[in-house]
Write a protein that holds these residues in place. Structure first.
Motif, mmCIF file in Angstrom:
data_model
loop_
_atom_site.group_PDB
_atom_site.id
_atom_site.type_symbol
_atom_site.label_atom_id
_atom_site.label_comp_id
_atom_site.label_asym_id
_atom_site.label_seq_id
_atom_site.Cartn_x
_atom_site.Cartn_y
_atom_site.Cartn_z
ATOM 1 N N ALA D 4 26.898 42.875 37.273
ATOM 2 C CA ALA D 4 27.457 41.699 36.611
ATOM 3 C C ALA D 4 27.453 40.489 37.535
ATOM 4 N N HIS D 5 27.689 40.726 38.824
ATOM 5 C CA HIS D 5 27.717 39.597 39.743
ATOM 6 C C HIS D 5 26.336 39.037 39.968
ATOM 7 N N PRO D 8 24.887 38.331 35.472
ATOM 8 C CA PRO D 8 25.947 38.545 34.482
ATOM 9 C C PRO D 8 25.442 38.532 33.054
ATOM 10 N N GLU D 9 24.389 37.755 32.795
ATOM 11 C CA GLU D 9 23.970 37.627 31.398
ATOM 12 C C GLU D 9 23.486 38.970 30.829
ATOM 13 N N ASN D 94 30.527 34.652 37.678
ATOM 14 C CA ASN D 94 30.294 35.218 36.353
ATOM 15 C C ASN D 94 31.335 34.747 35.341
ATOM 16 N N GLY D 239 35.737 35.089 36.025
ATOM 17 C CA GLY D 239 34.900 35.708 35.002
ATOM 18 C C GLY D 239 35.552 36.924 34.431
#
Lengths: 248, 248, 248, 248
Positions: D4-5, D8-9, D94, D239
Motif C-alpha cells: 500500500a505504501h 496505494p492505488e 497513501n 491514509g
C-alpha cells in the motif's frame, strides 16, 4: 520498550509536547464534565437523577476517548495524584522523572481551569465561583474510596501488562464511581480546583476544595498500599501507566 | 500456563493475597450495588424504572472494572457459586484447590458485608436489616435462570480460550440480567447475604435469603449441566475461570 | 480452519449440540427481549421512551453475551435469515450445510417460543396472543432496513476476517436499530413469531407476523446484494459467520 | 500494507465501490441520527433531556457499527472534513488521492440527504425544511471544538497504529460530544446539510448551515494543528485513517 527501561529519557516525546498534552487533555476532560453537566441541567431541569445519568455517561465516554487520544504523548495522566504516584513508585525505573512532576501538575491545573472557561463560552455561562458545598463526612469518605480505586486500577493494569484496556477501564470506573460514591467521584485535584470556577451542576464551592484534595491524597496512598498487597512487584514495571508513551 | 497444568500451586499468588483480593473485590462489588442503589433512590425518587437503570448501569461498569483490577490475583470470582463450580469441574486440573474453597467463601461473605457497611458510611445511611421481601415463585425462577446463565457464560469463555473478554462479558450479562430476570439477578450468595444489611433500594429481607441461595445453587448446577452439553471437554481446561491467575 | 475448508463436517460440533445451542440461544434472546420489556413496562409505567431505552439497553447487552456464550458451538445465528444467508452464500465453501438448515430453523422458532414462556413464568405473566398491531407501511420499511443492515454487518465482518468483533457489533447494531427504525427492529422471523405469545410491551399481533417476515426476507436479500457490492469475494470465506465454530 | 505504501492505488477497492460505501454509510448515519431523533421525540414528548439521551446513545452505537461495516471498503469517512484532512496530510503518502476527493464529497452529501428521506419514510414524516435555528455564538464555538476533537482523534489513532479501536473511539466521542458541546456536535458538513431536510428533533434551519460548516472547517484546521503538535510525524503514516482499506 526494552530501550525505555535502559534509557527512558530517550523514548519520551519532548517535555513541551507532553505538558501540552496534559494541558489539553485535562482541559477537555473538565470541558466534558462541566459542559455535559450544564447541558443536563438545562435539558433535564428538575430531574437530578437523569441529570447525573447524562453527566456520568458523557464523562465516561469522553474520558475513554481522551486517554486514547493523548496517551501515547504524555501517558494521559490528566490527574495530579496519578502523576505523583507514577513518580513515587517508578523512581528507580521508568516512572515520571521528578523534574517533570512540577510541569505536569501545573499543566493539569491550568488546563482544567481553561476547560471550565471553554465550557462556559460554549454554553453562554459566565464564570462564577461555585456555591455548592460538598465537604460532608460521607463525601470525603467517598473521595478516599474513589481515588484509592482509581489509583489501584491504573497501576494494577500497568503492573499486569494490560495497559491496552486502561482507557476503557478508567472510563468505566468513573462512570460507575459517579454513582457508587456519595461525592460523585471527583478523585482528581486538578479537576476539583477547575470545578470551583463554575456555579453550575458540576461545580464545587472553594471551601470544599482543600478537604476534597486531602481526601484524594489519602485515597491515593491507600490505593498504592493495596497495589503493593495485590501486585507486590509493581515498582519494577511502573511508568507510562495509563498508556505506554511512545517516541513520535 | 504449561507449568500451571503441571504444578498449579506454584503459579498462584499466596493464598493470603488471593483471599484479600476476594474480600476487597466482593466488598467493592457490593459497595457499587448498594451505593449506586442509594444514590439512585435519592436522586430519582418516585421513578423506579430510572432507579433500576442507574443502578444497573453502575453495577455493570463497576463489575467489569473489578474483574480487570483483581482477576490476575485471585481469579476475581467474587461469588461462592463460581468458586464452587471452579473447584468441582477443575478438581483434576488447575481449578481452585479444595483447601482454598473455605477461605474464598469466607472472604466473599465477609467482604460483601463490609461493602454494605462502606456504602452506608459514604451515604450516611445506618445499617439496618432490609424489609424488602423478594422470594416469590417468579423471582426464584429468575435466580435459577440468572445463575445458570452466569456460570455457563464464565466457563464457556474459559473453555473456549476467550477469558480476555470475560470481564466485559460478565458486566454486560449482569447489566442485562437486572432487567430480563424478575429478581433483578442477584445470582451470588455472598452478595445476597450482604444485601440484607441495608434497608435501601438494593436490600433483601433476611427471610428471602435461604430460598434465593437455594435457587442460585440450582441455577449453578443447571449452568454446569448446560456447559457439559455445549462444551463437553471443559474439565480439561477449567481453572482460573474469570481471569487467568498469574504469578506476581 | 484449513481443515474446515477441506472437510468442514469434521470441524463442527455434532448437529444435536449445535441445534441445542440455537434453541437455548434464541430462547434466551427472546427471554431478554420480552422479560426486559415487561420489567420496563412495570417499572416505568406511562413513560414509553424510558421503557424503550431500558428494553433496548438490556437487549443489546444480552445479545452480545449470548453470541459470545454459544458462538463457538453453533455459530450463534439465533435467526432464520442469518442461517439461510449462511447456507446460500456458503454453499460451495463452509457455510451451513443444506441438511442442517431445517433443524436450525425449527430450533430457533421453538426456542424463541420457549423463551417467551420462560419470561412469562419469571414475571408471573400468563401467555396470551399479543394485540399490538405493528404492520404499517413505515414499519415494514423499517424491517427491510433493519434486516438488510444486520445481514450486511454480519457477513461484512466475516468477509473481512473480523469475526472477533461480531458479538459486540451485533449488540450495538440492535441497540441502535431499536431507535432508528420505526418498527423497533425485529429483524428476525423466529423472534417475531415468539413475540406473538405475550401481550406485553414486546408483543406483536399475529396478523402482523406474515408481513414482518416478508419484509425481513426482502431485507435479507437486499443485505446480501449490498454485501456483493461492497465485498464481492464474500462467497469464498462464508461460513461460521457470527462466531467461528470450533470443534470441542 | 507494505504494498500500500509503494503503490496505494493497487490496494484500494475500485472507486465506484468506495463511493457507494460512502453514500450508503453517510446515508445510514443520517438515518440513525434523524430516525432515532424522531423516535425519541415521539416516545419521550416533553422531556428534552431524555430525548437527547436516547438520540445520543443510538447515534454512538450506530456510528461504531457503520465504521466497522464499511471501513475496509472506503475508509468509512462519512464526513467531508475527514476526507479533506486525509487528502491534505496524506498527499505524499497513501492518503485519499486528490482525484477521489470530489466523488467522496458528493457521495457523502447525496447519501446524507437520502438518509434523511429514508428516516422520513420509516416514520411517516414528510420532508420539510427545518425551522430550528442553531447558529448562536456558543454553538459555533461548540462546532469548532467538536470538529477539532474528532479530527485529532481519528488521525492520532491512525498515527499511532491503533486504527483497530477507531470505530469504538469515534462512536464514544460523538456520544460524549452530543452532551459536552452546546451544539450537540454536528461536526460534519454532509450531515449538517442533510439535517436541513427534516423539521424534527435533529433538524437544522438552512440559514444555520453556512456558519456551522465554516465553524467545522475552522475546527478541522485546529484539529490538524494539534495533531502536528502532538504527533509531529503524522504525515508519513496518513491514509486509510478510519479503518485500513483492504483490497477485496
Amino acid at each position: 520498550m526494552k530501550t525505555a527501561h535502559l534509557r527512558p529519557e530517550l523514548s519520551r516525546p519532548h517535555l513541551a509536547r507532553r505538558v501540552a498534552a496534559e494541558f489539553v487533555g485535562t482541559g477537555l476532560l473538565v470541558t466534558v464534565v462541566v459542559g455535559s453537566g450544564i447541558a443536563a441541567q438545562q435539558l433535564s431541569a428538575g430531574d437530578a437523577g437523569l441529570q447525573l445519568l447524562e453527566n456520568s455517561i458523557a464523562t465516561a465516554l469522553g474520558l475513554v476517548v481522551l486517554i486514547l487520544m493523548l496517551g501515547p504523548v504524555s501517558g494521559a495522566h490528566f490527574n495530579p495524584v496519578v502523576s505523583i504516584a507514577d513518580w513515587l513508585i517508578g523512581r528507580r525505573g521508568n516512572g515520571l522523572p521528578g523534574r517533570d512532576l512540577g510541569p505536569y501538575l501545573l499543566a493539569q491545573i491550568g488546563g482544567g481551569i481553561a476547560g471550565t472557561l471553554l465550557a462556559g463560552v460554549m454554553f453562554d455561562t459566565a464564570p462564577a465561583l461555585s456555591t455548592t458545598d460538598r465537604a460532608s463526612g460521607g463525601h470525603l469518605v467517598g473521595e478516599v474510596v474513589a481515588t484509592a480505586g482509581l489509583v489501584l486500577l491504573i497501576f494494577a493494569l500497568a503492573r499486569s501488562g494490560r495497559s491496552e484496556v486502561t482507557a476503557a477501564a478508567v472510563g468505566a470506573y468513573i462512570g460507575a464511581a459517579y454513582w457508587f460514591t456519595s461525592s460523585t467521584s471527583f478523585a482528581n485535584p486538578a479537576v476539583t480546583i477547575a470545578r470551583t470556577f463554575t456555579d453550575t451542576f458540576a461545580g464545587i464551592a472553594p471551601a470544599s476544595v482543600a478537604p476534597f484534595i486531602l481526601a484524594q491524597l489519602v485515597g491515593a496512598a491507600l490505593g498504592l498500599g493495596l497495589l503493593f498487597v495485590f501486585y507486590p512487584t509493581a515498582a519494577r514495571t511502573a511508568g507510562n501507566v495509563v498508556i505506554p508513551v511512545e517516541a513520535p
